[in-house]
Design a protein around this motif. Structure first.
Motif, PDB file in Angstrom:
ATOM      1  N   UNK A 192       0.850  -1.193   0.000  1.00  0.00           N
ATOM      2  CA  UNK A 192       0.000   0.000   0.000  1.00  0.00           C
ATOM      3  C   UNK A 192       0.888   1.245   0.000  1.00  0.00           C
ATOM      4  N   UNK A 193       1.900   1.220   0.854  1.00  0.00           N
ATOM      5  CA  UNK A 193       2.828   2.342   0.945  1.00  0.00           C
ATOM      6  C   UNK A 193       3.470   2.606  -0.410  1.00  0.00           C
TER       7      UNK A 193
ATOM      8  N   UNK B 101      13.205   6.556  -7.518  1.00  0.00           N
ATOM      9  CA  UNK B 101      13.820   7.236  -6.374  1.00  0.00           C
ATOM     10  C   UNK B 101      14.363   6.191  -5.415  1.00  0.00           C
ATOM     11  N   UNK B 102      15.672   6.231  -5.221  1.00  0.00           N
ATOM     12  CA  UNK B 102      16.337   5.352  -4.258  1.00  0.00           C
ATOM     13  C   UNK B 102      16.755   6.241  -3.097  1.00  0.00           C
ATOM     14  N   UNK B 103      16.318   5.884  -1.901  1.00  0.00           N
ATOM     15  CA  UNK B 103      16.531   6.759  -0.744  1.00  0.00           C
ATOM     16  C   UNK B 103      16.852   5.908   0.477  1.00  0.00           C
TER      17      UNK B 103
ATOM     18  N   UNK C 244       3.451   5.948  -2.613  1.00  0.00           N
ATOM     19  CA  UNK C 244       4.730   6.617  -2.857  1.00  0.00           C
ATOM     20  C   UNK C 244       4.980   6.803  -4.355  1.00  0.00           C
ATOM     21  N   UNK C 245       4.726   5.763  -5.127  1.00  0.00           N
ATOM     22  CA  UNK C 245       4.909   5.833  -6.576  1.00  0.00           C
ATOM     23  C   UNK C 245       3.980   6.903  -7.161  1.00  0.00           C
TER      24      UNK C 245
ATOM     25  N   UNK D 202      10.556   7.086   1.705  1.00  0.00           N
ATOM     26  CA  UNK D 202      10.646   7.763   0.408  1.00  0.00           C
ATOM     27  C   UNK D 202      11.498   6.979  -0.603  1.00  0.00           C
ATOM     28  N   UNK D 203      11.676   5.698  -0.349  1.00  0.00           N
ATOM     29  CA  UNK D 203      12.464   4.821  -1.221  1.00  0.00           C
ATOM     30  C   UNK D 203      11.523   3.903  -2.004  1.00  0.00           C
TER      31      UNK D 203
END
Length: 192
Positions: free
Chosen positions: A23-24, A69-71, A28-29, A76-77
């Protein structure tokens, strides 16, 4: 137009991440790539390649290709989407309905203490656009990122920013004390 600030985004993503990583990831996407809910639900594993997401936009918007996005902050990854894409190359990565996504956003927003008027998937798209506006002040950058075909669609973010600034000004106005105002009026009268 409603959007989430950085604190609200962090709270929303934390609520989802702690309960259901998929879900996250779907939220995020949607945020990172400025997606409509239908665009997020249409992502298939084959749309992820070479660290990029190919977005097939709807409503006559232009398709876009974005880097993932790699974090180091897991909230936020979006790198988990790579493994999900490998496992589901020809299937939707988020095999849910629009109604299901709407319920998810509402539930996680409630858990995060976010105003119900901001509890909609499309708010994620508005949020990334407002974040981009705040960082770049470049309407072309926003237009290109979310695939708007017409620049008039992108102007709502400039207008919303102006509205937010006006609200900030009104809520922080200083009127001084009654005594200060009276003194100023008396001084003005004495000057005449």
């Amino acid at each position: 137009m409603f959007y989430l600030n950085t604190d609200e985004l962090r709270r929303l993503f934390a609520a989802a991440h702690s309960r259901n990583p998929r879900h996250h990831l779907a939220m995020l996407v949607g945020f990172i790539h400025g997606l409509r809910v239908s665009e997020a639900l249409n992502i298939r594993g084959c749309d992820i390649a070479d660290g990029r997401l190919s977005v097939k936009r709807l409503k006559k918007s232009k398709p876009t290709i974005h880097r993932l996005r790699i974090d180091s902050d897991p909230l936020f990854d979006e790198s988990p989407i790579v493994e999900l894409a490998k496992a589901c190359p020809d299937q939707p990565l988020f095999p849910w309905s629009r109604q299901y996504m709407d319920t998810l956003i509402k539930d996680y927003a409630h858990l995060a203490g976010i105003h119900p008027d901001k509890a909609h998937y499309h708010v994620l798209k508005h949020s990334v656009c407002m974040w981009l506006w705040g960082k770049t002040h470049d309407l072309n950058a926003i237009q290109d990122h979310v695939g708007h075909a017409a620049s008039s669609s992108t102007l709502i973010y400039l207008r919303s920013n102006a509205s937010e600034q006006a609200q900030d000004m009104v809520t922080t106005m200083s009127f001084g004390s009654i005594h200060d105002t009276t003194s100023a009026d008396a001084k003005a009268q004495a000057a005449l």
